[in-house]
Design a protein around this motif. Structure first.
Motif, short mmCIF file in Angstrom:
data_model
loop_
_atom_site.label_atom_id
_atom_site.label_comp_id
_atom_site.label_asym_id
_atom_site.label_seq_id
_atom_site.Cartn_x
_atom_site.Cartn_y
_atom_site.Cartn_z
N PHE A 35 49.45 4.07 -30.74
CA PHE A 35 50.89 4.17 -30.68
C PHE A 35 51.34 5.59 -31.01
N TYR A 37 54.86 6.94 -32.77
CA TYR A 37 56.13 6.62 -33.40
C TYR A 37 56.92 7.90 -33.60
N GLN A 39 60.00 9.67 -35.80
CA GLN A 39 60.78 9.56 -37.03
C GLN A 39 61.83 10.66 -37.06
N SER A 42 66.88 10.59 -39.85
CA SER A 42 67.25 9.36 -40.55
C SER A 42 66.06 8.67 -41.19
N ARG A 43 64.84 9.07 -40.78
CA ARG A 43 63.56 8.61 -41.32
C ARG A 43 63.18 7.20 -40.88
N GLN A 44 63.95 6.61 -39.98
CA GLN A 44 63.50 5.33 -39.44
C GLN A 44 62.33 5.56 -38.50
N MET A 45 61.40 4.63 -38.45
CA MET A 45 60.23 4.72 -37.58
C MET A 45 60.54 3.98 -36.28
N LEU A 47 59.29 3.11 -32.38
CA LEU A 47 58.16 3.09 -31.46
C LEU A 47 58.53 3.83 -30.17
N ARG A 50 53.04 2.75 -26.46
CA ARG A 50 51.80 2.15 -26.93
C ARG A 50 50.79 2.12 -25.79
N PHE A 91 54.47 10.57 -35.11
CA PHE A 91 53.24 10.07 -35.71
C PHE A 91 52.42 9.33 -34.67
N LEU A 103 48.49 -0.59 -39.46
CA LEU A 103 48.53 0.66 -38.73
C LEU A 103 47.95 1.77 -39.60
N PHE A 105 48.02 5.81 -39.74
CA PHE A 105 48.81 6.89 -39.18
C PHE A 105 48.12 8.24 -39.36
N GLY A 106 48.43 9.15 -38.46
CA GLY A 106 48.11 10.55 -38.66
C GLY A 106 49.16 11.19 -39.55
N LYS A 107 48.98 12.48 -39.84
CA LYS A 107 49.88 13.18 -40.75
C LYS A 107 51.22 13.50 -40.11
N TYR B 35 54.81 -0.41 -45.96
CA TYR B 35 54.22 0.91 -45.89
C TYR B 35 55.01 1.84 -46.80
N LYS B 42 52.15 11.56 -44.82
CA LYS B 42 52.03 10.55 -43.77
C LYS B 42 52.38 9.17 -44.31
N PHE B 91 58.81 1.34 -46.19
CA PHE B 91 59.13 0.71 -44.92
C PHE B 91 58.56 -0.70 -44.87
N PHE B 105 59.61 -1.59 -37.31
CA PHE B 105 59.91 -1.10 -38.65
C PHE B 105 61.39 -1.24 -38.98
N GLY B 106 61.66 -1.47 -40.26
CA GLY B 106 63.01 -1.36 -40.76
C GLY B 106 63.38 0.11 -40.95
N GLN B 107 64.60 0.32 -41.41
CA GLN B 107 65.09 1.69 -41.54
C GLN B 107 64.62 2.34 -42.82
#
Lengths: 115, 114
Positions: A35, A37, A39, A42-45, A47, A50, A91, A103, A105-107, B35, B42, B91, B105-107
């Motif tokens: 995947f 993602y 960000q 706002s920091r929401q993840m 998608l 995929r 990400f 999941l 994740f990478g950095k 998470y 990360k 998250f 994901f949520g916010q």
């Protein structure tokens, strides 16, 4: 254990141009999901796209496409016609095929878009 | 469009206090996750939850952490005695509606321990 590596911490692209974000991973599994993602500040993840490892065809979602090279364990994201709203942290993530799998994740990479 | 909802969006707490972070996963999803993302780093897996029990947890998820699904809709993460290093974005995610493989994901909840 699986690992995901994003070696570029930052990239910049001119608006309307194309940019490619790199990702490599390591796994002993033959079937898995990958995947990207997004960000935003706002920091929401969110998608983006995929890819199922058993599919040879690269996934595409509008301006976003991937270059999946299974033998090389490479999974890059190409953003075409970059827009200011594409500026964000991106990400790369790996997931095993079990329904309950986590999941990894990478950095992440920070993408800036120049107007 | 269905979404994962987290509350509060930001919480400040004193070191040593207990906090509960709340999440409402997407209806009819079966798998739930927490998470954590420390600022500038990360996203790290904490715990997965299915059928009212923990399926997997990371080394971060020690005895100070617990999760539960108290009423069939909410999914909570409790930190019993917060430490400064617990400051992070947390998250919640849910997955596995038939035919769906990705986690939604949520916010996020920004936790600040002072």
């Amino acid at each position: 254990a699986q690992t995901v590596t994003q070696s570029q911490p930052e990239m910049s692209v001119q608006e309307a141009e194309t940019v490619t974000l790199s990702c490599t991973y390591d796994t002993s599994e033959s079937d898995y999901y990958l995947f990207w993602y997004k960000q935003p500040p706002s920091r929401q993840m969110i998608l983006v796209i995929r890819q199922e490892a058993y599919k040879q065809q690269n996934a595409t979602e509008n301006r976003f496409s991937v270059n999946f090279q299974k033998a090389a364990k490479s999974f890059s994201l190409k953003i075409s016609d970059s827009q200011l709203g594409d500026a964000a942290m991106y990400f790369c993530a790996y997931r095993s095929t079990g329904a309950n799998s986590k999941l990894t994740f990478g950095k992440g990479i920070t993408l800036s878009v120049r107007p | 469009e269905p979404e994962v909802t987290q509350t509060p969006s930001h919480q400040v707490t004193q070191m040593g206090q207990e906090v509960i972070l709340r999440c409402v996963p997407i209806s009819n999803h079966l798998y739930f996750y927490w998470y954590r993302q420390i600022l500038g780093q990360k996203v790290e897996f904490l715990v997965s939850f299915y059928n009212n029990e923990i399926s997997e947890k990371s080394e971060i998820f020690d005895d100070q952490f617990s999760v539960e699904r108290p009423d069939g809709s909410n999914f909570t993460l409790k930190i019993r005695s917060t430490k400064l290093e617990d400051s992070a974005m947390y998250f919640c995610a849910s997955s596995f509606r038939r035919g769906v493989t990705e986690a939604f994901f949520g916010q996020g909840t920004r936790l600040t321990v002072v």
